[in-house]
Design a protein around this motif. Structure first.
Motif, PDB file in Angstrom:
ATOM      1  N   GLN A   1      -0.236   5.550  -0.042  1.00 26.33           N
ATOM      2  CA  GLN A   1      -1.355   6.492  -0.111  1.00 26.33           C
ATOM      3  C   GLN A   1      -2.668   5.709  -0.214  1.00 26.33           C
ATOM      4  O   GLN A   1      -2.941   4.873   0.615  1.00 26.33           O
ATOM      5  N   GLN A   2      -3.439   5.922  -1.273  1.00 28.14           N
ATOM      6  CA  GLN A   2      -4.716   5.225  -1.430  1.00 28.14           C
ATOM      7  C   GLN A   2      -4.609   4.019  -2.363  1.00 28.14           C
ATOM      8  O   GLN A   2      -5.622   3.367  -2.648  1.00 28.14           O
ATOM      9  N   GLN A   3      -3.404   3.740  -2.846  1.00 24.39           N
ATOM     10  CA  GLN A   3      -3.207   2.631  -3.779  1.00 24.39           C
ATOM     11  C   GLN A   3      -2.882   1.348  -3.019  1.00 24.39           C
ATOM     12  O   GLN A   3      -2.148   1.362  -2.021  1.00 24.39           O
ATOM     13  N   GLN A   4      -3.418   0.217  -3.495  1.00 23.85           N
ATOM     14  CA  GLN A   4      -3.125  -1.096  -2.922  1.00 23.85           C
ATOM     15  C   GLN A   4      -2.912  -2.102  -4.037  1.00 23.85           C
ATOM     16  O   GLN A   4      -3.521  -1.997  -5.106  1.00 23.85           O
TER      17      GLN A   4
ATOM     18  N   SER B   1       0.835  -1.206   0.000  1.00 23.43           N
ATOM     19  CA  SER B   1       0.000   0.000   0.000  1.00 23.43           C
ATOM     20  C   SER B   1       0.862   1.244   0.000  1.00 23.43           C
ATOM     21  O   SER B   1       1.911   1.290   0.646  1.00 23.43           O
TER      22      SER B   1
ATOM     23  N   GLU C   1       3.203   7.934  -5.557  1.00 21.64           N
ATOM     24  CA  GLU C   1       1.925   7.523  -4.983  1.00 21.64           C
ATOM     25  C   GLU C   1       1.301   6.395  -5.792  1.00 21.64           C
ATOM     26  O   GLU C   1       0.111   6.107  -5.646  1.00 21.64           O
ATOM     27  N   SER C   2       2.080   5.750  -6.651  1.00 24.89           N
ATOM     28  CA  SER C   2       1.560   4.657  -7.461  1.00 24.89           C
ATOM     29  C   SER C   2       2.467   3.437  -7.319  1.00 24.89           C
ATOM     30  O   SER C   2       3.626   3.543  -6.925  1.00 24.89           O
TER      31      SER C   2
END
Length: 400
Positions: A291-294, A289, A310-311
């Motif tokens: 940030q908001q990426q999983q 994970s 963030e990717s």
């Protein structure tokens, strides 16, 4: 037939893909015994007369040539030290006296010299260090919750400290182990193990999870796992063999990346001087994970997260032998450029690396034992036409 004529014949056999295993070994021997640099000069002359289109075609056959060299070296290793191969049958070892010669042949076969060849190469000039630098070893410092530091390489075996209800013991095999139990009512105490440049160490966490630290790495962890998760923080490069506990998932934090697991084997490379934080899964499954990426990983996959990104980029077929080579006592390179090679060497030998002018464009493939001294490794670099000098005994200056 003179040595020069024989060399020309062998090189032509390689170029035409007709060379036998015996001829490959003969060529390796000629290169490895080249103390005057004459063989390297003849290699350069041979390349100068090899058409660019032929080199470009050879570059597409890179895998063929690299595998050919590995087979040659494996055969030679088997002939000389069969007991080593019998104990580790799935690993190909490059001989210490041959690895730089193999690099020359891979470069020859793939046409890699042409990647940056704008003018005839200059002669190799290398100043040897006054005092050779030994390879790294089992060195680490344990920092207790009260700030006390224990140098583990000089500490004797047995109980080193008591943290709450947990005993910290240095085992006979050199590992550090935590034994004891904790409850949610206990005060959480944190320890940190850190390895210096030129160090590595192994640790058994309170839950039985195995941890391997590469050079210039650290792990911070509680002396007893309580609550609903097991959380640790790492820097540098760390390999985990996590004990499964569905009621208490294992979580690793590395920079901007978080890895959640139940029970699995995986490697994290989170050095600050690398372009990304790489999580490579060996077995089981993990969730990476940022940030908001999983992203869920399957065995053999590698997740790459840029240091400030963030990717998540996923590589489906990571080279596990290359990723885990450090744990097995090797450097492993697969089309690695010179800075990538030197970053690993600088950490293991605790040396500074600087560059003068343009960085030489070279590609390195193969394995090198981490038990070599620095001068042995640098000798190999000169065989691939790398110029350098040593300053102050511990600074390597790479010259254009």
């Amino acid at each position: 037939m003179s040595t020069s004529e024989r060399l020309t014949y062998l090189l032509e056999q390689v170029r035409l893909r007709r060379a036998t295993t015996g001829e490959y070994r003969e060529l390796l021997q000629l290169i490895s015994e080249d103390e005057s640099g004459e063989i390297i000069r003849q290699l350069d002359a041979f390349h100068a007369n090899w058409p660019m289109e032929a080199a470009a075609h050879a570059d597409h056959d890179r895998d063929y040539w690299q595998q050919a060299v590995k087979e040659i070296l494996a055969a030679d290793k088997l002939a000389q030290q069969p007991e080593m191969l019998s104990s580790t049958p799935n690993r190909v070892y490059f001989l210490q006296r041959y690895w730089w010669a193999a690099a020359c042949i891979v470069v020859l076969a793939t046409g890699a010299y042409y990647l940056s060849k704008q003018a005839p190469p200059t002669a190799v000039v290398a100043t040897s260090p006054v005092k050779d630098i030994a390879p790294g070893g089992n060195r680490a410092v344990l920092t207790l919750s009260d700030g006390t530091q224990i140098p583990l390489d000089s500490a004797g075996n047995g109980v080193l400290a008591q943290q709450g209800n947990t005993r910290i013991t240095k085992l006979n095999n050199g590992r550090l182990a935590y034994n004891g139990s904790g409850s949610s009512e206990d005060k959480v105490l944190y320890n940190t193990m850190s390895t210096p440049l030129g160090g590595q160490y192994q640790l058994i966490l309170p839950d039985g999870t195995g941890v391997w630290l590469n050079a210039a790495s650290s792990i911070s962890y509680p002396t007893a796992f309580t609550g609903n998760e097991r959380s640790v923080t790492v820097t540098g490069e760390v390999y985990f063999e996590v004990v499964k506990n569905e009621k208490m998932p294992f979580r690793v934090k590395a920079g901007n990346t978080t890895i959640d697991v139940l029970g699995t084997h995986f490697n994290i490379n989170a050095y600050k001087d690398e372009a990304s934080i790489n999580t490579t899964l060996v077995q089981g499954s993990v969730r990476v994970s940022v940030q908001q990426q999983q992203q869920m990983l399957k065995p053999g996959q590698q997740a790459r997260v840029a240091a400030k990104g963030e990717s998540i980029q996923v590589l489906d077929h990571a080279d596990l032998s290359e990723v885990l080579a450090w744990k097995a006592g090797f450097f492993s390179f697969n089309d690695a450029d010179l800075p990538a090679v030197m970053r690993q060497l600088s950490r293991w030998y605790n040396v500074e690396v600087t560059y003068e002018g343009k960085i030489p464009q070279r590609v390195f493939t193969g394995e090198i034992g981490r038990n070599l001294t620095l001068s042995q490794v640098l000798k190999g670099l000169t065989k691939t036409r790398i110029k350098y000098r040593i300053e102050n005994g511990n600074r390597i200056v790479i010259q254009p």
